[in-house]
Design a protein around this motif. Structure first.
Motif, PDB file in Angstrom:
ATOM      1  N   LEU A 157       0.853  -1.184   0.000  1.00  0.00           N
ATOM      2  CA  LEU A 157       0.000   0.000   0.000  1.00  0.00           C
ATOM      3  C   LEU A 157       0.890   1.235   0.000  1.00  0.00           C
ATOM      4  O   LEU A 157       1.703   1.420   0.910  1.00  0.00           O
ATOM      5  CB  LEU A 157      -0.919   0.014   1.221  1.00  0.00           C
ATOM      6  CG  LEU A 157      -1.781  -1.236   1.434  1.00  0.00           C
ATOM      7  CD1 LEU A 157      -2.611  -1.098   2.713  1.00  0.00           C
ATOM      8  CD2 LEU A 157      -2.682  -1.483   0.230  1.00  0.00           C
ATOM      9  N   VAL A 158       0.732   2.060  -1.011  1.00  0.00           N
ATOM     10  CA  VAL A 158       1.501   3.292  -1.099  1.00  0.00           C
ATOM     11  C   VAL A 158       0.662   4.402  -0.493  1.00  0.00           C
ATOM     12  O   VAL A 158      -0.248   4.931  -1.119  1.00  0.00           O
ATOM     13  CB  VAL A 158       1.867   3.618  -2.558  1.00  0.00           C
ATOM     14  CG1 VAL A 158       2.647   4.928  -2.626  1.00  0.00           C
ATOM     15  CG2 VAL A 158       2.670   2.487  -3.173  1.00  0.00           C
ATOM     16  N   GLY A 159       0.936   4.720   0.764  1.00  0.00           N
ATOM     17  CA  GLY A 159       0.189   5.747   1.475  1.00  0.00           C
ATOM     18  C   GLY A 159      -0.676   5.175   2.573  1.00  0.00           C
ATOM     19  O   GLY A 159      -1.539   4.340   2.313  1.00  0.00           O
ATOM     20  N   ALA A 160      -0.432   5.635   3.808  1.00  0.00           N
ATOM     21  CA  ALA A 160      -1.277   5.254   4.946  1.00  0.00           C
ATOM     22  C   ALA A 160      -2.327   6.336   5.158  1.00  0.00           C
ATOM     23  O   ALA A 160      -2.492   6.871   6.248  1.00  0.00           O
ATOM     24  CB  ALA A 160      -0.425   5.054   6.196  1.00  0.00           C
ATOM     25  N   SER A 161      -3.015   6.665   4.084  1.00  0.00           N
ATOM     26  CA  SER A 161      -4.089   7.652   4.118  1.00  0.00           C
ATOM     27  C   SER A 161      -5.323   7.039   4.766  1.00  0.00           C
ATOM     28  O   SER A 161      -5.309   5.875   5.203  1.00  0.00           O
ATOM     29  CB  SER A 161      -4.412   8.087   2.690  1.00  0.00           C
ATOM     30  OG  SER A 161      -4.820   6.950   1.930  1.00  0.00           O
ATOM     31  N   THR A 162      -6.392   7.805   4.807  1.00  0.00           N
ATOM     32  CA  THR A 162      -7.650   7.258   5.320  1.00  0.00           C
ATOM     33  C   THR A 162      -8.034   6.009   4.551  1.00  0.00           C
ATOM     34  O   THR A 162      -8.424   4.984   5.142  1.00  0.00           O
ATOM     35  CB  THR A 162      -8.771   8.306   5.213  1.00  0.00           C
ATOM     36  OG1 THR A 162      -8.402   9.471   5.973  1.00  0.00           O
ATOM     37  CG2 THR A 162     -10.088   7.752   5.738  1.00  0.00           C
ATOM     38  N   ILE A 163      -7.917   6.069   3.225  1.00  0.00           N
ATOM     39  CA  ILE A 163      -8.268   4.908   2.404  1.00  0.00           C
ATOM     40  C   ILE A 163      -7.263   3.792   2.602  1.00  0.00           C
ATOM     41  O   ILE A 163      -7.638   2.622   2.761  1.00  0.00           O
ATOM     42  CB  ILE A 163      -8.357   5.307   0.919  1.00  0.00           C
ATOM     43  CG1 ILE A 163      -9.470   6.332   0.721  1.00  0.00           C
ATOM     44  CG2 ILE A 163      -8.605   4.071   0.047  1.00  0.00           C
ATOM     45  CD1 ILE A 163      -9.508   6.941  -0.667  1.00  0.00           C
ATOM     46  N   GLY A 164      -5.970   4.128   2.588  1.00  0.00           N
ATOM     47  CA  GLY A 164      -4.947   3.102   2.768  1.00  0.00           C
ATOM     48  C   GLY A 164      -5.122   2.344   4.073  1.00  0.00           C
ATOM     49  O   GLY A 164      -4.987   1.118   4.123  1.00  0.00           O
ATOM     50  N   ARG A 165      -5.429   3.058   5.137  1.00  0.00           N
ATOM     51  CA  ARG A 165      -5.632   2.416   6.443  1.00  0.00           C
ATOM     52  C   ARG A 165      -6.868   1.525   6.446  1.00  0.00           C
ATOM     53  O   ARG A 165      -6.863   0.446   7.059  1.00  0.00           O
ATOM     54  CB  ARG A 165      -5.740   3.478   7.542  1.00  0.00           C
ATOM     55  CG  ARG A 165      -4.416   4.186   7.832  1.00  0.00           C
ATOM     56  CD  ARG A 165      -4.595   5.385   8.747  1.00  0.00           C
ATOM     57  NE  ARG A 165      -3.341   6.082   8.925  1.00  0.00           N
ATOM     58  CZ  ARG A 165      -2.524   5.914   9.969  1.00  0.00           C
ATOM     59  NH1 ARG A 165      -2.853   5.065  10.934  1.00  0.00           N
ATOM     60  NH2 ARG A 165      -1.397   6.582  10.059  1.00  0.00           N
ATOM     61  N   LEU A 166      -7.912   1.979   5.767  1.00  0.00           N
ATOM     62  CA  LEU A 166      -9.128   1.167   5.721  1.00  0.00           C
ATOM     63  C   LEU A 166      -8.904  -0.091   4.885  1.00  0.00           C
ATOM     64  O   LEU A 166      -9.396  -1.172   5.235  1.00  0.00           O
ATOM     65  CB  LEU A 166     -10.283   1.986   5.158  1.00  0.00           C
ATOM     66  CG  LEU A 166     -11.652   1.304   5.122  1.00  0.00           C
ATOM     67  CD1 LEU A 166     -12.040   0.751   6.486  1.00  0.00           C
ATOM     68  CD2 LEU A 166     -12.723   2.272   4.615  1.00  0.00           C
ATOM     69  N   VAL A 167      -8.145   0.027   3.791  1.00  0.00           N
ATOM     70  CA  VAL A 167      -7.810  -1.156   2.996  1.00  0.00           C
ATOM     71  C   VAL A 167      -7.061  -2.172   3.855  1.00  0.00           C
ATOM     72  O   VAL A 167      -7.359  -3.373   3.837  1.00  0.00           O
ATOM     73  CB  VAL A 167      -6.978  -0.769   1.758  1.00  0.00           C
ATOM     74  CG1 VAL A 167      -6.420  -2.022   1.068  1.00  0.00           C
ATOM     75  CG2 VAL A 167      -7.819   0.034   0.780  1.00  0.00           C
ATOM     76  N   ALA A 168      -6.079  -1.693   4.620  1.00  0.00           N
ATOM     77  CA  ALA A 168      -5.324  -2.587   5.491  1.00  0.00           C
ATOM     78  C   ALA A 168      -6.241  -3.279   6.499  1.00  0.00           C
ATOM     79  O   ALA A 168      -6.111  -4.486   6.757  1.00  0.00           O
ATOM     80  CB  ALA A 168      -4.230  -1.800   6.218  1.00  0.00           C
ATOM     81  N   LYS A 169      -7.186  -2.531   7.041  1.00  0.00           N
ATOM     82  CA  LYS A 169      -8.129  -3.105   8.012  1.00  0.00           C
ATOM     83  C   LYS A 169      -8.993  -4.181   7.370  1.00  0.00           C
ATOM     84  O   LYS A 169      -9.206  -5.267   7.941  1.00  0.00           O
ATOM     85  CB  LYS A 169      -8.998  -1.996   8.599  1.00  0.00           C
ATOM     86  CG  LYS A 169     -10.020  -2.475   9.612  1.00  0.00           C
ATOM     87  CD  LYS A 169     -10.844  -1.314  10.149  1.00  0.00           C
ATOM     88  CE  LYS A 169     -11.893  -1.780  11.154  1.00  0.00           C
ATOM     89  NZ  LYS A 169     -12.707  -0.637  11.662  1.00  0.00           N
ATOM     90  N   LEU A 170      -9.495  -3.892   6.163  1.00  0.00           N
ATOM     91  CA  LEU A 170     -10.373  -4.850   5.483  1.00  0.00           C
ATOM     92  C   LEU A 170      -9.628  -6.110   5.032  1.00  0.00           C
ATOM     93  O   LEU A 170     -10.239  -7.169   4.864  1.00  0.00           O
ATOM     94  CB  LEU A 170     -11.040  -4.184   4.282  1.00  0.00           C
ATOM     95  CG  LEU A 170     -12.034  -3.057   4.594  1.00  0.00           C
ATOM     96  CD1 LEU A 170     -12.554  -2.436   3.307  1.00  0.00           C
ATOM     97  CD2 LEU A 170     -13.198  -3.566   5.437  1.00  0.00           C
ATOM     98  N   LEU A 171      -8.312  -5.993   4.844  1.00  0.00           N
ATOM     99  CA  LEU A 171      -7.529  -7.144   4.389  1.00  0.00           C
ATOM    100  C   LEU A 171      -7.034  -8.022   5.544  1.00  0.00           C
ATOM    101  O   LEU A 171      -6.467  -9.091   5.310  1.00  0.00           O
ATOM    102  CB  LEU A 171      -6.323  -6.671   3.565  1.00  0.00           C
ATOM    103  CG  LEU A 171      -6.630  -6.145   2.164  1.00  0.00           C
ATOM    104  CD1 LEU A 171      -5.365  -5.596   1.524  1.00  0.00           C
ATOM    105  CD2 LEU A 171      -7.251  -7.221   1.276  1.00  0.00           C
ATOM    106  N   LYS A 172      -7.259  -7.596   6.769  1.00  0.00           N
ATOM    107  CA  LYS A 172      -6.742  -8.346   7.925  1.00  0.00           C
ATOM    108  C   LYS A 172      -7.209  -9.797   7.982  1.00  0.00           C
ATOM    109  O   LYS A 172      -6.453 -10.681   8.385  1.00  0.00           O
ATOM    110  CB  LYS A 172      -7.093  -7.623   9.225  1.00  0.00           C
ATOM    111  CG  LYS A 172      -6.154  -6.475   9.552  1.00  0.00           C
ATOM    112  CD  LYS A 172      -6.445  -5.888  10.924  1.00  0.00           C
ATOM    113  CE  LYS A 172      -5.454  -4.785  11.272  1.00  0.00           C
ATOM    114  NZ  LYS A 172      -5.727  -4.200  12.611  1.00  0.00           N
ATOM    115  N   PRO A 173      -8.466 -10.110   7.601  1.00  0.00           N
ATOM    116  CA  PRO A 173      -8.886 -11.515   7.712  1.00  0.00           C
ATOM    117  C   PRO A 173      -8.204 -12.458   6.728  1.00  0.00           C
ATOM    118  O   PRO A 173      -8.322 -13.678   6.861  1.00  0.00           O
ATOM    119  CB  PRO A 173     -10.401 -11.452   7.420  1.00  0.00           C
ATOM    120  CG  PRO A 173     -10.791 -10.037   7.618  1.00  0.00           C
ATOM    121  CD  PRO A 173      -9.582  -9.238   7.230  1.00  0.00           C
TER     122      PRO A 173
END
Length: 332
Positions: A157-173
């Motif tokens: 993920l290039v960028g820990a923006s609001t979207i980047g952080r949410l993508v990381a959260k959704l990919l946790k499972p």
């Protein structure tokens, strides 16, 4: 103009108003304020008692004259993501709060990105085309690829923006390794996100999927250049739901033409590619017309967020989605 309820100016037309405010959101707005539709082309004729301006994607830039014509203005609530293009270059007093719906717009973008990542690692685009070409069975199609699936794949993920952080959260499972490149991300924040912080160059070298979530700034324009694209793993996927100008399109097209990588491109520069752009026809590209962000019923999230911001402003409590002027040089 006087009213028992504060005046809120809606700086967009009725068509956009209906997109943002469904029946429930419109009723909530009416309970809080007296909404008045206006045109911000000039500062003339604006209600002097207006305390709130609600803007949206169709709204033109606020002018200093418009701000000066509303001495009681205390909140600019933006029913969209980025607010930068709407703010005046000067004349915006520090006591005027600004909010945006960046968090609400992040949700569908993150959902789109997660779907793109999972499909890309499963090589759905290529498999579908191979199936159509070969008319063969599953074994024939799958036999064309050495690497397939999401198990223990690496997503960058290039960028820990609001979207980047949410993508990381959704990919946790999922059984994925998540790596992030962002100069503003601390090691503590990376640990809390459950990601590894690495350099941008390392990310392009290691990731099976690279997803862009950085703002477009002078120093991020064409940050995805030929060197970084060529450093990607053969068969890796570049996903862009951020800004088209982050990518050197000529370098991307060259890599796509020789089959080095594949791409999911939702944003381009210019916004609509030239009629003769190879992006329209390359077999290893999924090109979509900037659809990852909010649309249709998803826009009602923005209306709900606007009423929440107005409610908090009137109550004197912290305003959700607040944007501070000193953040503008590093946000989208």
């Amino acid at each position: 103009m006087t009213s028992e309820r504060p005046v809120a100016l809606l700086a967009f037309d009725d068509a956009y108003r209906r997109q943002i405010f469904g029946e429930e959101e419109e009723a909530a707005l009416a309970r809080l304020v007296t909404p008045v539709a206006i045109d911000l082309k000039t500062g003339a004729g604006l209600p002097a008692d207006a305390r709130i301006v609600v803007t949206g994607w169709p709204t033109q830039r606020l002018t200093e004259a418009a701000i000066a014509a509303m001495p009681h203005l205390g909140l600019v609530a933006h029913a969209g993501g980025s607010i930068k293009s709407l703010l005046p270059t000067s004349g915006l007093a520090g006591n005027i709060a600004i909010s945006s719906c960046a968090a609400q717009n992040a949700i569908p973008v993150a959902e789109f990105t997660v779907a793109a990542i999972l499909f890309a690692n499963k090589r759905v685009l290529e498999l579908a085309r191979s199936y159509g070409e070969s008319r063969g069975g599953r074994d024939v199609v799958l036999g064309r690829f050495d690497t397939l699936g999401n198990y223990r794949r690496t997503v960058g993920l290039v960028g820990a923006s609001t979207i980047g952080r949410l993508v990381a959260k959704l990919l946790k499972p999922f059984d994925l390794e998540l790596i992030v490149a962002d100069p503003y991300l601390s090691e503590a924040d990376a640990a809390e996100m459950g990601v590894a912080k690495i350099s941008l160059d390392q990310l392009f070298e290691r990731a099976d999927c690279v997803s862009l979530h950085a703002p477009l700034l002078p120093d991020t324009r064409h940050m995805v250049d030929s060197r970084r694209i060529n450093a990607m793993k053969p068969g890796a996927t570049l996903i862009n739901t951020a800004r088209g100008a982050l990518v050197d399109e000529a370098a991307l097209v060259a890599a796509l033409k020789r089959g080095h990588i594949q791409a999911v491109i939702d944003t381009t520069w210019p916004e609509i590619p030239a009629a003769d752009s190879p992006l329209w026809t390359l077999p290893n590209v999924l090109l979509t017309p900037h659809i990852a962000g909010s649309g249709s019923t998803e826009l009602h999230r923005h209306g709900a967020a606007i009423t929440a911001a107005i409610d908090a402003f009137l109550a004197g409590t912290p305003i959700p989605g607040r944007v501070f002027l000193d953040q503008l040089d590093r946000i989208a």
